[in-house]
Structure formats: structure tokens, C-alpha cells
Write a protein that holds these residues in place. Structure first.
Motif, PDB file in Angstrom:
ATOM      1  N   HIS A 140       0.932  -1.232  -0.069  1.00 30.78           N
ATOM      2  CA  HIS A 140      -0.158   0.244  -0.155  1.00 30.78           C
ATOM      3  C   HIS A 140       1.068   1.280  -0.049  1.00 30.78           C
ATOM      4  N   GLU A 141       1.936   1.204   0.807  1.00 30.08           N
ATOM      5  CA  GLU A 141       2.996   2.260   0.905  1.00 30.08           C
ATOM      6  C   GLU A 141       3.618   2.415  -0.478  1.00 30.08           C
ATOM      7  N   ALA A 143       2.465   1.741  -3.304  1.00 34.01           N
ATOM      8  CA  ALA A 143       1.335   2.196  -4.358  1.00 34.01           C
ATOM      9  C   ALA A 143       1.580   3.904  -4.230  1.00 34.01           C
ATOM     10  N   VAL A 144       1.451   4.534  -3.065  1.00 33.41           N
ATOM     11  CA  VAL A 144       1.255   5.697  -2.641  1.00 33.41           C
ATOM     12  C   VAL A 144       2.797   6.222  -3.370  1.00 33.41           C
ATOM     13  N   LEU A 146       4.583   5.044  -5.851  1.00 38.20           N
ATOM     14  CA  LEU A 146       4.700   4.926  -7.202  1.00 38.20           C
ATOM     15  C   LEU A 146       3.435   5.832  -8.006  1.00 38.20           C
ATOM     16  N   ARG A 148       1.962   8.667  -6.408  1.00 28.67           N
ATOM     17  CA  ARG A 148       1.639  10.179  -6.279  1.00 28.67           C
ATOM     18  C   ARG A 148       3.167  10.975  -5.823  1.00 28.67           C
ATOM     19  N   LYS A 149       4.290  10.071  -5.957  1.00 29.31           N
ATOM     20  CA  LYS A 149       5.338  10.923  -5.263  1.00 29.31           C
ATOM     21  C   LYS A 149       6.309  11.139  -6.444  1.00 29.31           C
ATOM     22  N   GLU A 153      11.067  12.488  -4.048  1.00 28.55           N
ATOM     23  CA  GLU A 153      10.369  11.831  -2.878  1.00 28.55           C
ATOM     24  C   GLU A 153      10.633  10.252  -2.891  1.00 28.55           C
ATOM     25  N   GLY A 238       8.080  13.114   1.378  1.00 24.13           N
ATOM     26  CA  GLY A 238       6.794  13.429   1.154  1.00 24.13           C
ATOM     27  C   GLY A 238       5.692  12.957   2.430  1.00 24.13           C
ATOM     28  N   PHE A 239       6.096  12.694   3.451  1.00 26.24           N
ATOM     29  CA  PHE A 239       5.406  12.139   4.418  1.00 26.24           C
ATOM     30  C   PHE A 239       5.366  13.226   5.494  1.00 26.24           C
ATOM     31  N   HIS A 240       6.084  14.581   5.091  1.00 24.85           N
ATOM     32  CA  HIS A 240       6.145  15.635   6.074  1.00 24.85           C
ATOM     33  C   HIS A 240       5.849  16.731   5.494  1.00 24.85           C
TER      34      HIS A 240
ATOM     35  N   LYS B  71      -4.880   5.909   0.600  1.00 24.60           N
ATOM     36  CA  LYS B  71      -4.104   6.695   1.657  1.00 24.60           C
ATOM     37  C   LYS B  71      -3.967   8.174   1.315  1.00 24.60           C
ATOM     38  N   LEU B  73      -1.455  11.681   1.600  1.00 26.43           N
ATOM     39  CA  LEU B  73      -0.323  12.309   2.200  1.00 26.43           C
ATOM     40  C   LEU B  73      -0.686  13.520   2.844  1.00 26.43           C
ATOM     41  N   PRO B  74       0.250  14.300   3.419  1.00 25.46           N
ATOM     42  CA  PRO B  74      -0.210  15.325   4.387  1.00 25.46           C
ATOM     43  C   PRO B  74      -0.494  16.509   3.581  1.00 25.46           C
ATOM     44  N   ARG B  77      -2.215  14.755  -1.440  1.00 24.14           N
ATOM     45  CA  ARG B  77      -2.390  13.917  -2.532  1.00 24.14           C
ATOM     46  C   ARG B  77      -3.104  12.726  -2.068  1.00 24.14           C
ATOM     47  N   GLN B  79      -3.843   8.480  -2.852  1.00 24.31           N
ATOM     48  CA  GLN B  79      -3.889   7.106  -3.893  1.00 24.31           C
ATOM     49  C   GLN B  79      -4.604   6.129  -3.193  1.00 24.31           C
ATOM     50  N   VAL B  81      -5.563   2.616  -3.212  1.00 24.88           N
ATOM     51  CA  VAL B  81      -4.707   1.493  -3.263  1.00 24.88           C
ATOM     52  C   VAL B  81      -5.496   0.446  -3.633  1.00 24.88           C
ATOM     53  N   ASP B  99      -4.334   0.558   8.151  1.00 25.64           N
ATOM     54  CA  ASP B  99      -3.065   1.828   7.149  1.00 25.64           C
ATOM     55  C   ASP B  99      -3.856   2.192   5.956  1.00 25.64           C
ATOM     56  N   LEU B 139      -2.268  -6.221  -6.155  1.00 27.52           N
ATOM     57  CA  LEU B 139      -1.594  -5.050  -5.899  1.00 27.52           C
ATOM     58  C   LEU B 139      -0.293  -5.196  -6.778  1.00 27.52           C
ATOM     59  N   LEU B 146       1.060   1.244 -12.210  1.00 32.62           N
ATOM     60  CA  LEU B 146       1.601   2.808 -11.481  1.00 32.62           C
ATOM     61  C   LEU B 146       3.053   3.034 -11.696  1.00 32.62           C
ATOM     62  N   GLY B 147       3.778   1.880 -11.923  1.00 29.25           N
ATOM     63  CA  GLY B 147       5.237   2.291 -11.913  1.00 29.25           C
ATOM     64  C   GLY B 147       5.699   2.443 -13.523  1.00 29.25           C
TER      65      GLY B 147
END
Lengths: 240, 240
Positions: A140-141, A143-144, A146, A148-149, A153, A238-240, B71, B73-74, B77, B79, B81, B99, B139, B146-147
Motif C-alpha cells: 500500500h505504501e 502504491a502511494v 509509485l 503520487r510521489k 520523494e 513526502g510524508f512531512h 491513503k 499524504l499530508p 495527495r 492514492q 490503493v 493503514d 496489488l 503505477l510504475g
DNA sequence: CGACACATTGAATTTTGTCAAGACCTGTGG
DNA sequence: CCACAGGTCTTGACAAAATTCAATGTGTCG
């Protein structure tokens, strides 16, 4: 999965992850696969354990080393979908074929177990559920990452992933402000990193050079990097 | 929604596994969650079932409707999943918090089960393992999308997911060459699709318009699309 | 009808990818 | 010890793809 951790944690002793270095794997108190039978084999770096499409007959547990799972498109594009660490299990198959190719990154010890043994053991089922749940969270992380970053990032997240206890959403910051460095070994070529992060080799290289230029990292060897300021890098995930 | 619910009840074997009997998404392949206790609730469309970070206390099984996991991001953004279908289980948690956020796309029936009940049943464990394995496969494929896929390939893959038994790597082609059309309902806004495919709303819109212009699809309503040539679309997924 | 949300389109911009050199590192053999 | 061959990695110039920003449409529901 708290409810599983409780049982497994008490019923079986924790197992030290072999292979020093990265120490990235969070302490997974799994029962060793070995207690369910099967055999352990040693693989060199860059050896294929099974190919996507092979008949799925065995489940594997990585005892030491690093393994990646990847998928290919017919035109040769590759996506590395997971990078596994000691304690992780792989070879799950929803159909009767493996859906990914499994290849070692460095020389590794791998325990294998016949799939037919799996149905029999409730303990093993629980272990699998826990492992799958954990891998799902990682996917899941990813996927974020790939989806959205940005390139920076992605690389920052990748590097932070190799620093134990740091880089997550809940990262607490440096224990000691004045000494926030860390050494990491990637064990991956630029091509493997690019295929993992959904970038090209050139983009990865450019981002690494840029981090170097900005004094955030030092590249000792292509796959050995010193992070001068873990916290600055963390700010770029991207987490902050 | 009509078609999907019909199909899902009878033949739809998982979003992306043509036939094959993998069939995890087929509710009939397993004892319903209901036989293990818990309760069933009805949710309207776009209702949150739980938020990322909530304490994980329950496991959920989607009985009817559609649910997405996403999920954030702060900086906002998002995603998406996973997009779940009837028979799928969600609410797994490796730590003690969810999560992802779980939200219905359309009105849905969801069965919930206290996590503490899970340990008791070996049958339930098996069901979970099977379901997790299948979701993992999905997934993995999504990571490739995504990639490594272009915007057109992503949208084509997305549309093909909604055609039962077509679009996989091993797609057999049209049963009847002269009549290779199909109607699909997306149940998702452009924003949700964009967040699922790792694109912007504008890019999704442009690709859809382009497919329309090229005579491959007809857009009846924003979320109701007729595929004139499933096979042509399939050629655009990157799998061929 | 009009308001509102959602979707589409166009133009400019940014990001990343592509292609082509060139540098670097490592192991081999003279 | 040095030269060099064969990788891998880095860098630059340019192109392509996707995003951003800003209107403009479209459909739904009161």
C-alpha cells in the motif's frame, strides 16, 4: 495484527535475523519456517528462485540475504514489486502459478516448504496471515510512492526505508540532533532501484547526484551511501 | 450496477483473473463471513467505514457494492490503493491501526467481524490467507500499472478490469469477432479514477475523450461506458 | 430556471524520459 | 605496475509525457 502477534510471540521464541547490515527488517518474531519441515538452500546473488508463470509448488522463507519479486511487460519494461528481507515469506499464489519472478539481490539462504503442507497447520496459516498482512501494508505504501510521489520523494523514501526506525509517517526525528548520520548499503544496482521506484536509471542517478551536491548524502560506492542528515532526507519523502 | 451484481454472483472470478477458478471474489467459493458471527450493515455511497489510523478492531467482508481503500499524504495527495468487490475482505492490520481509509463508492452491504474471533477458526484463517493472496496479486499488477504504464495504458487496463474474463495477460480474445462490445459502469468519479491510476483528473478525461474520438468507446454517461471493441482496448493495456 | 458539482478542453509549464557521450570502477593479462 | 576491456554509472541536450492553471461545458436537482 495485534491478535496474531500475541500468540506467535509467546508460543515461539523470537528469531535473530541473520546477516548483519541493514537491520531494516523490523523485529519479526516469527516461528522459523524450519519447524514445519522442508529444506534450506543457499543461493548466489542474482539467482532466479522461480519465474513468473512457473507452477507454484513451494512456499519460501528468506532466512538471510535479500530477494526481489518483479514482473515484466512483454516489451521488457520491468517493475520490481517487492524487496524482501529476512523473515519474509514469498511464493504465495492465488492461481496455481507464481505471479512474479523471484530473484536474489545478494547471496541468500532460503528455506522452502511444500505448499501441500500449508493447509494442514493452523499455526502456519496464522503465520502466513500475519506475513501477508504486513506485506500488504508495504505494498500500500509503495502504491502511494509509485502513484503520487515525485522522483526526489521516491528516492528519499527508498533511502529512508533502509534506516531502521525512521522514515515512517510517525518518525520521531533524530535521537541526537547533533549526530543524525547513518550508513546504508543498497545491495541494488541503479537499474534495480529504478525498476523498484518506477523511474529510469538516469533519473535515479540524477537525484542521487543532486542529494550529494546538496550535502545530504555522501556516495562512498555506488551501493554504499552515508546519510549526513537523516532528518533532512526524511523531510523529502513526502510524508512531512 | 445491475450488470456487475449479476456477474459477480455468477462468473466474475476476481477483478483480474480470467476464469481460472481463482475465484476469490466469488462469494460462493467460501462460507460467508456471516457463519462466523458478527453483523451486517448497510452503508450509503461515499461513506467512510474507517479512517487510516483508527484502532483496528474489526475485519470486514464486502457483501455487495464497492469499497475503495486509500491513503493520503499530508499535502492532500491521495492514492486509492485497492478497489474491492463483493467477497473481498478488508480491515487487515499489521500494526494495531488501519493503514488505509475505507470508503464505499456506492451503497454497499458490509459484514463485520470482531478481530478477536479470527483466531478461533482454522477455516477462517484459510479464507483470510486465500483472500490476502489474491489481493496481493492484484496489488502486484497495480504496481506495474503505477510504475511502468503510460496514461493510455492505465486507463485501458482500468476499463478492461471491468470486463469479466478479459484483459489479463492470457486474454483469449473475443468469443465472437463480429460482436466484441461490452457495457461497463465505473461507479467512480474522474477524481477517484485518477487517484486510483496515479494520474490527474485532466489526464484521465483527455484519455477517455481520445478513446471516444478514435471510436473505441462510447461515453453514455460519465460513469457508464460502452466498449465498442474490447479487443482493441485490450491491445492498449501494455499486456500485448 | 439557476446553482452547483463534475467533467472537458486548451495553452503553457514542469517533470521525467530518451538518446548519446563520457567517466569511473574493477578485474585481467601483459 | 600499468593498460585496457567490459561493465555500471553519470551527465548533458533534447523530446515527450503529464501536470498545472484557467476557462468553458454539461448534467442534475432543487
Amino acid at each position: 495484527m495485534a491478535y496474531l502477534e500475541r500468540e506467535l510471540g509467546t508460543q515461539f521464541g523470537g528469531r535473530n535475523s541473520p546477516g548483519a547490515g541493514a537491520g531494516v527488517a523490523d523485529p519479526k518474531a516469527y516461528a522459523s519456517f524450519a519447524s514445519f519441515g522442508g529444506k534450506t538452500s543457499k543461493y548466489d546473488g542474482h539467482s532466479v528462485i522461480y519465474f513468473e508463470g512457473d507452477a507454484a509448488r513451494r512456499l519460501y522463507e528468506l532466512s538471510s540475504g535479500t530477494v526481489m519479486l518483479f514482473k515484466l511487460l512483454p516489451d521488457g519494461r520491468r517493475q520490481v514489486v517487492e524487496v524482501l528481507r529476512p523473515g519474509d515469506i514469498f511464493g504465495f499464489s492465488a492461481a496455481d502459478e507464481y505471479d512474479c519472478t523471484a530473484e536474489t539481490l545478494i547471496s541468500s539462504e532460503i528455506h522452502e516448504l511444500d505448499l501441500r503442507l500449508v493447509d494442514g497447520s493452523a499455526e502456519l496459516q496464522r503465520k502466513l496471515t500475519k506475513c501477508l498482512t504486513n506485506q500488504m501494508k508495504v505494498l500500500h505504501e509503495h502504491a502511494v510512492l509509485l502513484g503520487r510521489k515525485s522522483a526526489v520523494e521516491r528516492v528519499a523514501s527508498f533511502l529512508m526505508y533502509l534506516v531502521p526506525g525512521r522514515g515512517g509517517t510517525e518518525c520521531v526525528g533524530p535521537a541526537d540532533e547533533t549526530n543524525d548520520g547513518f550508513d546504508i548499503e543498497l545491495h541494488m544496482t541503479r537499474q534495480e532501484i529504478a525498476d523498484y521506484l518506477g523511474l529510469t536509471i538516469e533519473t535515479v542517478s540524477r537525484v542521487v547526484s543532486d542529494l550529494k551536491r546538496r550535502g545530504i548524502i555522501r556516495v562512498d560506492r555506488a551501493d554504499r551511501i552515508h546519510l549526513h542528515k537523516v532528518c533532512s532526507l526524511c523531510q523529502m519523502t513526502g510524508f512531512h
